[in-house]
Design a protein around this motif. Sequence first.
Motif, PDB file in Angstrom:
ATOM      1  N   UNK A 223      11.162 -10.496  -4.338  1.00 48.07           N
ATOM      2  CA  UNK A 223       9.825 -10.268  -4.885  1.00 48.07           C
ATOM      3  C   UNK A 223       8.753 -10.824  -3.962  1.00 48.07           C
ATOM      4  N   UNK A 224       8.941 -12.040  -3.494  1.00 48.26           N
ATOM      5  CA  UNK A 224       7.912 -12.668  -2.658  1.00 48.26           C
ATOM      6  C   UNK A 224       7.974 -12.218  -1.206  1.00 48.26           C
ATOM      7  N   UNK A 225       9.166 -12.165  -0.641  1.00 51.18           N
ATOM      8  CA  UNK A 225       9.306 -11.950   0.798  1.00 51.18           C
ATOM      9  C   UNK A 225       9.531 -10.487   1.169  1.00 51.18           C
ATOM     10  N   UNK A 226       9.961  -9.656   0.203  1.00 49.46           N
ATOM     11  CA  UNK A 226      10.288  -8.276   0.511  1.00 49.46           C
ATOM     12  C   UNK A 226      11.636  -8.164   1.205  1.00 49.46           C
ATOM     13  N   UNK A 227      11.984  -6.972   1.631  1.00 50.11           N
ATOM     14  CA  UNK A 227      13.271  -6.799   2.335  1.00 50.11           C
ATOM     15  C   UNK A 227      13.164  -5.665   3.352  1.00 50.11           C
ATOM     16  N   UNK A 228      14.060  -5.689   4.311  1.00 49.71           N
ATOM     17  CA  UNK A 228      14.125  -4.617   5.292  1.00 49.71           C
ATOM     18  C   UNK A 228      15.124  -3.563   4.812  1.00 49.71           C
ATOM     19  N   UNK A 229      15.029  -2.405   5.366  1.00 46.56           N
ATOM     20  CA  UNK A 229      15.920  -1.316   4.993  1.00 46.56           C
ATOM     21  C   UNK A 229      17.374  -1.703   5.278  1.00 46.56           C
ATOM     22  N   UNK A 230      18.257  -1.476   4.287  1.00 46.90           N
ATOM     23  CA  UNK A 230      19.668  -1.792   4.446  1.00 46.90           C
ATOM     24  C   UNK A 230      20.010  -3.246   4.219  1.00 46.90           C
ATOM     25  N   UNK A 231      19.074  -4.034   3.717  1.00 43.05           N
ATOM     26  CA  UNK A 231      19.326  -5.473   3.516  1.00 43.05           C
ATOM     27  C   UNK A 231      20.425  -5.706   2.490  1.00 43.05           C
ATOM     28  N   UNK A 232      20.529  -4.802   1.518  1.00 43.01           N
ATOM     29  CA  UNK A 232      21.568  -4.896   0.490  1.00 43.01           C
ATOM     30  C   UNK A 232      21.792  -3.514  -0.093  1.00 43.01           C
ATOM     31  N   UNK A 233      22.841  -3.391  -0.884  1.00 44.05           N
ATOM     32  CA  UNK A 233      23.163  -2.101  -1.483  1.00 44.05           C
ATOM     33  C   UNK A 233      21.987  -1.611  -2.327  1.00 44.05           C
ATOM     34  N   UNK A 234      21.518  -0.409  -2.022  1.00 43.68           N
ATOM     35  CA  UNK A 234      20.388   0.160  -2.756  1.00 43.68           C
ATOM     36  C   UNK A 234      19.064  -0.026  -2.054  1.00 43.68           C
ATOM     37  N   UNK A 235      19.042  -0.810  -0.967  1.00 45.45           N
ATOM     38  CA  UNK A 235      17.795  -1.019  -0.221  1.00 45.45           C
ATOM     39  C   UNK A 235      17.626   0.125   0.774  1.00 45.45           C
ATOM     40  N   UNK A 236      17.276   1.310   0.238  1.00 48.81           N
ATOM     41  CA  UNK A 236      17.170   2.505   1.075  1.00 48.81           C
ATOM     42  C   UNK A 236      15.915   2.506   1.932  1.00 48.81           C
ATOM     43  N   UNK A 237      14.936   1.730   1.522  1.00 50.90           N
ATOM     44  CA  UNK A 237      13.687   1.647   2.275  1.00 50.90           C
ATOM     45  C   UNK A 237      13.233   0.196   2.366  1.00 50.90           C
ATOM     46  N   UNK A 238      12.505  -0.103   3.419  1.00 48.38           N
ATOM     47  CA  UNK A 238      11.920  -1.440   3.525  1.00 48.38           C
ATOM     48  C   UNK A 238      10.839  -1.594   2.453  1.00 48.38           C
ATOM     49  N   UNK A 239      10.674  -2.798   1.953  1.00 47.33           N
ATOM     50  CA  UNK A 239       9.667  -3.040   0.916  1.00 47.33           C
ATOM     51  C   UNK A 239       8.897  -4.315   1.230  1.00 47.33           C
ATOM     52  N   UNK A 240       7.579  -4.212   1.139  1.00 51.95           N
ATOM     53  CA  UNK A 240       6.741  -5.382   1.349  1.00 51.95           C
ATOM     54  C   UNK A 240       6.871  -6.341   0.166  1.00 51.95           C
ATOM     55  N   UNK A 241       6.845  -7.625   0.463  1.00 55.53           N
ATOM     56  CA  UNK A 241       6.851  -8.620  -0.593  1.00 55.53           C
ATOM     57  C   UNK A 241       5.430  -8.896  -1.083  1.00 55.53           C
ATOM     58  N   UNK A 242       5.345  -9.637  -2.168  1.00 58.83           N
ATOM     59  CA  UNK A 242       4.041  -9.943  -2.749  1.00 58.83           C
ATOM     60  C   UNK A 242       3.184 -10.784  -1.804  1.00 58.83           C
ATOM     61  N   UNK A 243       3.826 -11.590  -0.959  1.00 58.91           N
ATOM     62  CA  UNK A 243       3.068 -12.396   0.005  1.00 58.91           C
ATOM     63  C   UNK A 243       2.292 -11.489   0.957  1.00 58.91           C
ATOM     64  N   UNK A 244       2.959 -10.444   1.420  1.00 57.48           N
ATOM     65  CA  UNK A 244       2.304  -9.524   2.340  1.00 57.48           C
ATOM     66  C   UNK A 244       1.230  -8.713   1.628  1.00 57.48           C
TER      67      UNK A 244
END
Length: 467
Positions: A223-244
């Motif tokens: 939630x805070x940091x976001x994730x890059x694409x492929x970071x875990x199962x289901x992470x099909x796209x990179x996502x910005x965290x709330x900090x960003x």
Amino acid sequence: MNTNLYPGFQVLICDDDTSFLRSISFAIERYCGINNVVQCSDSTDVMSHLASGNIRVVLLDLNMPHISGDELLPKIIELYPYISVVIISGINQVESAVQCIKLGAYDYHVKTEEPERLSNSIMQVIRYQELNLENQAMRGYMLENQSALHPAFAKIISINHQMHSAFNYIESISNSQQPILITGESGVGKELIARAIHETSSCSGELVCVNVAGLDDNLFSDTLFGHKKGAFTGADQARKGMIEKASGGILLLDEIGDLSLASQVKLLRLLQEGEYYPVGSDTPKRINARIIAATHQDLHSKKEDGQFRNDLYYRLKIHHVNIPPLRERKEDIALLLEHFLTLAADEFDKELASIPAGLLVLLENYSFPGNIRELRAMAFDAMSTHQSGELSMKAFKGIIDSMPDVNIHAQPEKPLFEASSTLPTLKKAADLLVKEAMKRANSNQSLAAQLLGISQPALSKRLKNMQ
């Protein structure tokens, strides 16, 4: 032009070694986010920089051609006593360090120190100056007319002196980059305070609110940091965290008292280092948002019980705004009630009801465990059944009577009588209780009887016997 400069004042670095100028500037930005820097490689230019700039901290090399640091230091201290001068020398000499401190230097460091350690030490000087500026601003605000408040506070209805002191304090720290802790019981309006902080600040970004209660450690990171694409199962796209998403603005972490110990470590690291890693990424990102934390819990008690980290507690509490409960702001009850009744009348498309005289006395003797949120619910419920004319007290009496024990337990427990005092007789105690009830009810026997839990005829009889 970079509009996100930190700190709010300039830091002057003077050294004839241009490579060291670049390296120290890079280090303090890398480790502390300090980027409001003026570089000076010629010591003859120092005094002109001080005369024309908004400089509060000077990093001064001791051994320079033209004018040495030894000569510049006393001149700076004499003409600009509010400036903190930090000596950075290539030679580790105890005698030299002692002499510089005697002349008025804030600190003395050797260039060979680890960049991170040197940067953290410089950060302490920055915070010292920030606190000085905030204290000056606080003194100024306290002397100003109470009515000269920022428009942001117009949304917070209050004539209470504690609240206005909080408003003044918020204005004085509005441009600080340090975290703010907002405390207060549930329903006092902590989010409204956070929005006022955002509006009074110079932040160009948004206020982003995150309720951290119920977030496990993995969800907190994502939630805070976001994730890059492929970071875990289901992470099909990179996502910005709330900090960003809060970049350039403020990130409000609500219910911070419920944060798990594992997540507390991550938040502490974020505050200490000013950077974070999106889930699945090896590349750090710098935080460009101010942190506000809010809680209704007693963090000090949680800290003492080992449920909240000691270091994180003090990191978050650099600035602290405590919102008093509604029972300590009785003068605000009438204003808030009228405001909520007006809102309810608009929502239900009804004529605004007049307020019975006895209603305010009744409400002022209620502890309001739900605070302003509870008063709002009462007003909307009363207006939902209102027909015309004067507002019925039935809805308010029903809510208060349904919670008979709240008045007892909402206040801190303390003994009714001192152990050394003589106990009054039952009759004397009853008479004292009746007098206090009549005082609180403004001599309204109906309300006084309700406060005592007896009928009005029974109260009338007691009053006659007391005469």
